[in-house]
Design a protein around this motif. Structure first.
Motif, PDB file in Angstrom:
ATOM      1  N   GLN A 256      -6.408   5.804  -0.134  1.00  0.00           N
ATOM      2  CA  GLN A 256      -5.745   5.870   1.180  1.00  0.00           C
ATOM      3  C   GLN A 256      -5.498   7.325   1.578  1.00  0.00           C
ATOM      4  O   GLN A 256      -4.890   8.085   0.840  1.00  0.00           O
ATOM      5  CB  GLN A 256      -4.417   5.111   1.151  1.00  0.00           C
ATOM      6  CG  GLN A 256      -3.779   4.939   2.529  1.00  0.00           C
ATOM      7  CD  GLN A 256      -2.454   4.210   2.468  1.00  0.00           C
ATOM      8  OE1 GLN A 256      -1.466   4.777   2.007  1.00  0.00           O
ATOM      9  NE2 GLN A 256      -2.428   2.967   2.922  1.00  0.00           N
ATOM     10  N   HIS A 259      -1.770   6.882   6.108  1.00  0.00           N
ATOM     11  CA  HIS A 259      -0.811   5.786   5.991  1.00  0.00           C
ATOM     12  C   HIS A 259      -0.816   4.975   7.287  1.00  0.00           C
ATOM     13  O   HIS A 259      -0.636   5.513   8.382  1.00  0.00           O
ATOM     14  CB  HIS A 259       0.585   6.327   5.714  1.00  0.00           C
ATOM     15  CG  HIS A 259       1.632   5.263   5.608  1.00  0.00           C
ATOM     16  ND1 HIS A 259       1.668   4.359   4.563  1.00  0.00           N
ATOM     17  CD2 HIS A 259       2.673   4.937   6.430  1.00  0.00           C
ATOM     18  CE1 HIS A 259       2.686   3.544   4.742  1.00  0.00           C
ATOM     19  NE2 HIS A 259       3.307   3.869   5.865  1.00  0.00           N
ATOM     20  N   SER A 268      -6.676  -2.995   2.605  1.00  0.00           N
ATOM     21  CA  SER A 268      -5.708  -1.925   2.822  1.00  0.00           C
ATOM     22  C   SER A 268      -5.955  -1.293   4.191  1.00  0.00           C
ATOM     23  O   SER A 268      -6.782  -1.763   4.984  1.00  0.00           O
ATOM     24  CB  SER A 268      -5.839  -0.885   1.710  1.00  0.00           C
ATOM     25  OG  SER A 268      -4.815   0.081   1.807  1.00  0.00           O
ATOM     26  N   CYS A 271      -8.154   3.807   4.497  1.00  0.00           N
ATOM     27  CA  CYS A 271      -9.005   4.217   3.378  1.00  0.00           C
ATOM     28  C   CYS A 271      -9.978   5.318   3.813  1.00  0.00           C
ATOM     29  O   CYS A 271     -10.410   5.374   4.970  1.00  0.00           O
ATOM     30  CB  CYS A 271      -9.776   3.031   2.824  1.00  0.00           C
ATOM     31  SG  CYS A 271      -8.753   1.801   1.999  1.00  0.00           S
TER      32      CYS A 271
END
Length: 406
Positions: A256, A259, A268, A271
């Motif tokens: 990551q 954020h 997620s 990335c």
């Protein structure tokens, strides 16, 4: 190359198989070579080396040749692998096509083939792999019975069980072949082909290909960044590939970097490969990342100096700098090598925009080059997959030494 476990013999009780593999590894990677040189490199006695070489010669795996005369006396005998003793097939599976290469034990390409996937799926890839194996056997009947293994390389991450598969496929896009890692899938493919099947992610295979056939031969430890529709890394540490416990080591594309950033196929957000990859560039340019023509279009527009591509390079250069810094700080490799499915001058242009790179903890020597563009070329992944099959059969391993029966 620095001495490592792969090139060091041992006097342990369970060491016969390991010592055979060590001697063969030296012959395979450094031959033609004299037996006294092998003894010096491996720390095995000359008598042990002579016995092992004699056994390998009797089995037809190696052959002996007289060396060049130097001064008085007879030239010493040198040993090398018998190239046509066996061969392996390596497959580079991407979401559009499968590329296949057959290599003999010296790494010479003796056959090549390719085919387009009917769909970007494991089932379609398995069918095409089986078809290409049949094509090889028909084209090279002289080597068909000497085919000892299959190496597969595909984009990860791979699932190790059904639960992990369900998690990965819940949001996965077409950049991965998660089912390849399932034991049932590999066992089924191996059973149908009647051959051992070895799996690597594409970045690890590219690293192995670069290590055996490209600029990676110059380094004992290096990291390879595979720039494709996704972004992955492969690690050669002390002369051996580090695959990770589930063959997913090097998934740097899923680190990551933003954020709450862009959503990713791994589930997620933010990335690295959502910004630094050809898939991300396709999104920026409005190209279909599942279309084979998209890569050709990017290369043509890059060659013409397309300002939108150059602007994208400027935007993502900090991410390239960050990725290189992350790898250097974690692994302290001799070098970092970049390659991928895009032309080398595209990667070189991206690297220039990422300069200056952040300093390492240990200062570089004057004139030392830390970052390189790979020289194994577009076939690096398929070559590495073929080499992975050879490694599985011949190369020394800790497991073979520790777990082999007494």
């Amino acid at each position: 190359m620095p001495k490592s476990f792969r090139t060091s013999g041992t006097n342990l009780t369970r060491a016969k198989t390991h010592n055979h593999r060590v001697v063969l590894e030296i012959i395979r990677t450094r031959g033609p070579i004299g037996r006294s040189e092998i003894a010096e490199i491996t720390s095995l006695s000359r008598q042990t080396v002579q016995n092992i070489v004699a056994e390998l010669d009797a089995e037809g795996i190696v052959e002996m040749h007289a060396g060049k005369a130097s001064g008085r006396g007879h030239p010493g005998m040198r040993v090398q692998v018998r190239a046509d003793h066996a061969c392996s097939l390596g497959f580079h599976v991407d979401r559009l096509a499968v590329t296949a290469l057959a290599c003999n034990l010296l790494g010479d390409v003796i056959w090549s083939g390719a085919g387009h996937l009917a769909a970007p799926s494991t089932a379609s890839a398995n069918a095409l792999v089986r078809d290409l194996v049949a094509q090889f056997r028909a084209a090279r009947p002289d080597m068909a019975d000497r085919l000892f293994g299959i190496g597969l390389a595909a984009p990860g991450p791979f699932a190790a069980d059904a639960e992990e598969l369900q998690h990965l496929t819940s949001t996965a896009d077409a950049t991965t072949f998660t089912e390849f890692g399932l034991p049932d899938n590999l066992a089924d493919l191996s059973g149908r082909l009647k051959l051992p099947v070895v799996l690597q992610n594409d970045a690890s295979a590219a690293a192995l290909g670069e290590h055996v056939y490209g600029i990676g031969r110059s380094f004992g430890s290096f990291a390879f960044l595979q720039f494709g529709m996704g972004l992955g890394a492969g690690f050669v540490l002390n002369g051996a590939i580090y695959p990770g416990s589930t063959k997913n080591a090097g998934e740097i594309g899923h680190v990551q970097v933003q954020h709450g950033g862009r959503s990713c196929s791994c589930g997620s957000r933010g990335c690295l490969e959502r910004y630094l990859s050809l898939h991300a560039l396709c999104e920026r340019l409005g190209l279909d990342p599942t279309a084979r023509a998209s890569i050709a279009s990017i290369e043509q527009r890059f060659e013409a100096g397309d300002p939108e591509i150059l602007a994208w390079m400027d935007e993502v250069a900090p991410y390239m700098r960050q990725a290189i810094n992350l790898i250097e700080m974690m692994l302290d490799p001799d070098a970092i090598i970049l390659g991928g499915i895009i032309r080398p001058d595209f990667i070189e242009a991206l690297l220039r925009r990422a300069e200056p790179f952040l300093p390492r903890l240990a200062p570089s020597a004057p004139g030392e080059q830390r970052i390189h563009v790979g020289t194994a070329g577009a076939r690096a992944v398929a070559l590495g997959a073929s080499a992975a099959a050879v490694e599985a059969l011949f190369a020394p391993s800790v497991a073979e030494l520790v777990l082999s029966p007494a």
